[in-house]
Scaffold this motif. Structure first.
Motif, PDB file in Angstrom:
ATOM      1  N   ARG A  98       6.485  20.301  -2.925  1.00  0.00           N
ATOM      2  CA  ARG A  98       5.770  19.714  -1.839  1.00  0.00           C
ATOM      3  C   ARG A  98       5.704  18.312  -2.261  1.00  0.00           C
ATOM      4  NH1 ARG A  98       0.762  18.282  -0.374  1.00  0.00           N
ATOM      5  NH2 ARG A  98      -0.106  18.843  -2.207  1.00  0.00           N
ATOM      6  N   LEU A  99       5.378  17.957  -3.497  1.00  0.00           N
ATOM      7  CA  LEU A  99       5.468  16.756  -3.935  1.00  0.00           C
ATOM      8  C   LEU A  99       6.643  16.010  -3.766  1.00  0.00           C
ATOM      9  CD1 LEU A  99       2.434  17.104  -6.650  1.00  0.00           C
ATOM     10  CD2 LEU A  99       2.134  15.650  -4.634  1.00  0.00           C
ATOM     11  N   GLU A 100       7.784  16.678  -4.469  1.00  0.00           N
ATOM     12  CA  GLU A 100       8.935  15.979  -4.339  1.00  0.00           C
ATOM     13  C   GLU A 100       9.407  15.422  -3.216  1.00  0.00           C
ATOM     14  OE1 GLU A 100      11.171  18.305  -8.279  1.00  0.00           O
ATOM     15  OE2 GLU A 100      11.403  19.113  -6.362  1.00  0.00           O
ATOM     16  N   LYS A 101       9.120  16.418  -2.047  1.00  0.00           N
ATOM     17  CA  LYS A 101       9.507  16.060  -0.615  1.00  0.00           C
ATOM     18  C   LYS A 101       8.724  14.763  -0.248  1.00  0.00           C
ATOM     19  CE  LYS A 101      10.879  20.597   0.692  1.00  0.00           C
ATOM     20  NZ  LYS A 101      10.706  21.587   1.707  1.00  0.00           N
TER      21      LYS A 101
ATOM     22  N   ARG B 165       0.866  -1.205   0.116  1.00  0.00           N
ATOM     23  CA  ARG B 165      -0.229  -0.074  -0.094  1.00  0.00           C
ATOM     24  C   ARG B 165       0.887   1.181  -0.177  1.00  0.00           C
ATOM     25  NH1 ARG B 165      -4.135   0.311   4.856  1.00  0.00           N
ATOM     26  NH2 ARG B 165      -4.682  -1.498   3.829  1.00  0.00           N
ATOM     27  N   HIS B 166       1.998   1.225   0.668  1.00  0.00           N
ATOM     28  CA  HIS B 166       2.710   2.576   0.710  1.00  0.00           C
ATOM     29  C   HIS B 166       3.430   2.619  -0.452  1.00  0.00           C
ATOM     30  CE1 HIS B 166       3.805   5.324   3.988  1.00  0.00           C
ATOM     31  NE2 HIS B 166       5.294   5.361   3.448  1.00  0.00           N
ATOM     32  N   ARG B 167       3.989   1.279  -1.139  1.00  0.00           N
ATOM     33  CA  ARG B 167       4.516   1.388  -2.539  1.00  0.00           C
ATOM     34  C   ARG B 167       3.599   2.313  -3.560  1.00  0.00           C
ATOM     35  NH1 ARG B 167       6.121  -3.124  -2.601  1.00  0.00           N
ATOM     36  NH2 ARG B 167       8.059  -2.766  -1.816  1.00  0.00           N
ATOM     37  N   MET B 168       2.280   1.733  -3.529  1.00  0.00           N
ATOM     38  CA  MET B 168       1.285   2.307  -4.165  1.00  0.00           C
ATOM     39  C   MET B 168       1.098   3.749  -4.044  1.00  0.00           C
ATOM     40  SD  MET B 168      -0.896   1.823  -6.587  1.00  0.00           S
ATOM     41  CE  MET B 168      -0.752   0.007  -6.712  1.00  0.00           C
ATOM     42  N   LEU B 169       1.188   4.307  -2.761  1.00  0.00           N
ATOM     43  CA  LEU B 169       1.226   5.528  -2.529  1.00  0.00           C
ATOM     44  C   LEU B 169       2.182   6.499  -3.065  1.00  0.00           C
ATOM     45  CD1 LEU B 169       0.181   5.767   1.312  1.00  0.00           C
ATOM     46  CD2 LEU B 169      -1.223   6.434  -0.636  1.00  0.00           C
ATOM     47  N   GLN B 170       3.555   5.739  -3.003  1.00  0.00           N
ATOM     48  CA  GLN B 170       4.814   6.262  -3.679  1.00  0.00           C
ATOM     49  C   GLN B 170       4.351   6.629  -5.085  1.00  0.00           C
ATOM     50  OE1 GLN B 170       8.126   3.735  -3.453  1.00  0.00           O
ATOM     51  NE2 GLN B 170       9.458   5.234  -4.759  1.00  0.00           N
ATOM     52  N   LYS B 171       3.951   5.628  -5.942  1.00  0.00           N
ATOM     53  CA  LYS B 171       3.541   5.687  -7.104  1.00  0.00           C
ATOM     54  C   LYS B 171       2.530   6.762  -7.334  1.00  0.00           C
ATOM     55  CE  LYS B 171       4.468   1.035  -8.567  1.00  0.00           C
ATOM     56  NZ  LYS B 171       3.808  -0.309  -9.008  1.00  0.00           N
ATOM     57  N   ASN B 172       1.547   6.998  -6.675  1.00  0.00           N
ATOM     58  CA  ASN B 172       0.476   8.029  -6.694  1.00  0.00           C
ATOM     59  C   ASN B 172       1.258   9.260  -6.644  1.00  0.00           C
ATOM     60  OD1 ASN B 172      -1.388   6.127  -7.188  1.00  0.00           O
ATOM     61  ND2 ASN B 172      -2.092   6.070  -4.944  1.00  0.00           N
ATOM     62  N   PHE B 173       2.138   9.458  -5.635  1.00  0.00           N
ATOM     63  CA  PHE B 173       2.877  10.675  -5.471  1.00  0.00           C
ATOM     64  C   PHE B 173       3.733  11.208  -6.751  1.00  0.00           C
ATOM     65  CE2 PHE B 173       2.685  10.223  -0.797  1.00  0.00           C
ATOM     66  CZ  PHE B 173       1.801  11.364  -0.579  1.00  0.00           C
TER      67      PHE B 173
END
Length: 210
Positions: free
Chosen positions: A107-110, A53-61
């Motif tokens: 912000r999104l880069e961070k 799920r966290h990896r999916m959040l990374q892709k979404n970011f």
């Protein structure tokens, strides 16, 4: 310092395992290990889902970041076109939105970088936990081997004690005496049969000579 999810799991599942093994191994080590292995496998499955799920959040970011970069460049270009055309109002609006998207990019880069680090850390700790489970499997096999040897040795000792006990020797002596009496009886009967046969033969010869 606030502990991460895997740190808490490690403290509860792994550290508690070894302390429990030290105090309860003599009681029922195999059953104890089996329980901890089942719990550990369930925790790994749960954590794998959280990591995914966290990896999916990374892709979404990353997706949002790419969109923000695209819109920032697009509005900057539109502001330049509007300025060249003398459309001050459109140029100002485009410049404002370009600044907004540029702020979003920062912000999104961070957020993406932080999430990427978290995913990497979680993955490393997940692998650490899997390795610990492998160690637990090996520990279980070791304890099973030790338990088997202990049970076999106990049975051997019990059997040897029964065989070498005084009552066993007395019983064997009784059986030996019974066999000795049978042997004597067989010999006596054989001798008696031989004696009777010889007398019968003598009697027969005497009768023939009359």
């Amino acid at each position: 310092m606030k502990k991460t999810l895997l740190q808490r799991v490690r403290d509860v599942v792994l550290a508690d395992l070894y302390s429990a093994l030290e105090t309860q191994e003599k009681k029922n080590p195999i059953a104890l290990l089996n329980q901890y292995l089942r719990d550990g496998v369930k925790e790994v499955e749960t954590i794998e889902k959280l990591v995914d799920r966290h990896r999916m959040l990374q892709k979404n970011f990353m997706h949002e970041l790419e969109q923000a970069r695209y819109m920032a460049a697009k509005r900057a270009k539109q502001a330049s076109i509007a300025n060249q055309a003398g459309e001050v109002t459109l140029a100002e609006r485009a410049e404002q939105e370009s600044v907004y998207y540029q702020d979003q990019v920062v912000r999104l880069e961070k957020m993406h970088a932080t999430t990427a680090e978290q995913v990497e850390d979680l993955q490393l700790r997940l692998e650490e936990m899997k390795n610990k489970l492998k160690e637990m499997h090996a520990k279980r096999m070791e304890l099973m081997a030790r338990e088997n040897v202990a049970n076999a040795q106990r049975r051997i000792n019990d059997t040897l004690y029964k065989i070498s006990g005084q009552s066993s020797f007395l019983r064997f002596e009784e059986i030996e005496e019974q066999i000795r009496q049978i042997e004597k009886q067989v010999v006596s009967e054989a001798e008696q049969d031989g004696f009777d046969y010889k007398i019968a033969q003598l009697e027969k010869r005497l009768q023939q000579s009359v």
